[in-house]
Design an enzyme around this catalytic site. Structure first.
Site, short mmCIF file in Angstrom:
data_model
loop_
_atom_site.label_atom_id
_atom_site.label_comp_id
_atom_site.label_asym_id
_atom_site.label_seq_id
_atom_site.Cartn_x
_atom_site.Cartn_y
_atom_site.Cartn_z
N ASN A 7 38.36 30.57 44.26
CA ASN A 7 39.04 31.20 43.13
C ASN A 7 40.30 31.90 43.65
OD1 ASN A 7 39.84 33.37 41.38
ND2 ASN A 7 37.99 33.01 40.20
N HIS A 10 43.32 36.17 42.71
CA HIS A 10 43.85 37.38 43.35
C HIS A 10 45.19 37.15 44.05
CE1 HIS A 10 40.65 39.93 42.07
NE2 HIS A 10 39.81 38.97 42.37
N HIS A 43 41.01 31.73 36.52
CA HIS A 43 40.60 32.33 35.25
C HIS A 43 41.88 32.67 34.49
CE1 HIS A 43 38.06 35.73 33.16
NE2 HIS A 43 38.68 34.94 32.29
N ARG A 45 43.10 34.54 31.83
CA ARG A 45 42.61 35.61 30.95
C ARG A 45 43.48 35.70 29.72
NH1 ARG A 45 38.81 39.21 33.86
NH2 ARG A 45 38.81 40.37 31.92
N ARG A 49 46.68 38.64 32.93
CA ARG A 49 46.96 39.67 33.95
C ARG A 49 47.21 39.07 35.34
NH1 ARG A 49 41.15 42.63 34.57
NH2 ARG A 49 41.44 42.89 32.35
N GLU A 70 38.14 28.84 34.36
CA GLU A 70 37.31 29.88 33.75
C GLU A 70 38.07 30.43 32.56
OE1 GLU A 70 36.39 33.14 36.28
OE2 GLU A 70 35.62 31.82 37.83
N THR A 101 35.13 40.14 35.63
CA THR A 101 34.07 39.74 34.71
C THR A 101 32.80 40.54 35.03
OG1 THR A 101 35.03 37.55 34.97
CG2 THR A 101 32.99 37.69 33.72
N HIS A 190 30.26 35.20 42.14
CA HIS A 190 30.70 36.55 41.80
C HIS A 190 30.21 37.56 42.84
CE1 HIS A 190 32.17 40.00 39.63
NE2 HIS A 190 32.83 39.16 38.85
N1 PXP Z 1 32.63 33.05 39.14
C1 PXP Z 1 33.07 33.61 37.99
C2 PXP Z 1 32.56 33.08 36.70
C3 PXP Z 1 34.00 34.67 38.01
O1 PXP Z 1 34.43 35.21 36.85
C4 PXP Z 1 34.50 35.12 39.25
C5 PXP Z 1 35.52 36.21 39.29
O2 PXP Z 1 36.70 35.78 38.73
C6 PXP Z 1 34.02 34.50 40.42
C7 PXP Z 1 33.07 33.49 40.34
C8 PXP Z 1 34.51 34.90 41.77
O3 PXP Z 1 34.13 36.21 42.04
P1 PXP Z 1 34.69 36.95 43.33
O4 PXP Z 1 36.17 37.07 43.19
O5 PXP Z 1 33.98 38.25 43.33
O6 PXP Z 1 34.31 36.07 44.51
#
Ligand code: PXP
Length: 245
Positions: A7, A10, A43, A45, A49, A70, A101, A190
């Site tokens: 992901n 960030h 994601h 959003r 953001r 996402e 989330t 997550h």
């Molecule tokens: N899976 C989902 C559905 C999420 O919303 C997120 C956060 O955007 C992640 C995985 C990844 O989480 P993390 O950034 O804490 O590894």
């Protein structure tokens, strides 16, 4: 063996902190793929953001692994997904004031509307995954919605301390087995980190882990390609020792 979805939200967060053009998540997705990412997750959003519409369009054109979008279960987002055609849509709950989330999607409470969106997306050839807490009620509702995948929320496990972590791990293991017995395919994610990922990667039946923040954080020290390579090693070859004892 689980695969690794990276992901990259960030990276866009750093760019948006100055509302400028760098760092650009689009070329960074390529670096993640070179490090071994099996998929790229973003994601989009509702408040934009971090990831922007332009990022999504360019990622669709350049990601050579798999693009997992996402998004909130809204008509606007379904319209965007139908246009972009990602390789998977993961429906997540979204609240504007949250930092990230928070809980899983309450599929049981929104069965009808979620089923409608799942049907529309899957009819267009886009597999849908529902991000849910690892509890039977949500898994059964996910199955009834027609989705083929769930992503189990690993946040409670990631935040737990000591003995409670074993309990949360057992919940994830049981939920994986339950989901599979319902015919669902299972991803998870997550809050996973280099320290806590191995026990989840060792759960039989989880196909992909989606990991973001810890990889982007580590990449500041070692570069994104190396950060992904290190995580991929842990996901593919986890130690299978009990957490305690
Ligand atoms: N899976 C989902 C559905 C999420 O919303 C997120 C956060 O955007 C992640 C995985 C990844 O989480 P993390 O950034 O804490 O590894």
């Amino acid at each position: 063996m689980a695969s690794l979805g990276v992901n990259i939200d960030h990276i866009a967060n750093v760019r948006q902190a100055r509302q400028t053009v760098e760092p650009d998540p689009v070329p960074m997705a390529l670096m993640a793929e070179l490090g071994g990412a099996d998929g790229i997750t973003v994601h989009l959003r509702e408040d934009r953001r971090h990831i922007q519409d332009r990022d999504l369009e360019l990622l669709r054109a350049t990601v050579r692994s798999r693009l997992n979008l996402e998004m909130a279960a809204t008509l606007e987002m379904v319209g965007i997904a139908l246009k972009i055609k990602p390789d998977m849509v993961t429906l997540v709950p979204e609240r504007r004031e949250e930092v990230t989330t928070e809980g899983g999607l309450d599929v049981a409470a929104q069965q009808g509307s979620i089923k409608g969106m799942v049907d529309q997306l899957q009819a267009a050839g886009i597999p849908v995954s529902l991000f849910v807490d690892p509890v039977s009620q949500q898994l059964e509702a996910s199955c009834k919605s027609g989705a083929r995948w769930v992503e189990l929320h690993t946040g409670a496990y990631a935040e737990a301390c000591w003995a409670d972590q074993s309990l949360q791990l057992a919940r994830l293991t049981e939920a994986t087995a339950r989901a599979r017995s319902l015919g669902l395919r299972v991803n998870a994610g997550h809050g996973l980190t280099y320290q806590n990922v191995e026990a989840v990667a060792a759960i039989e039946g989880i196909e992909e882990l989606n990991i973001g923040h810890t990889i982007v954080a580590r990449s500041i020290a070692v570069g994104l390609q190396e950060a992904v390579r290190e995580m991929k090693r842990l996901v593919q070859n986890p130690r299978r020792e009990p957490l305690f004892g």
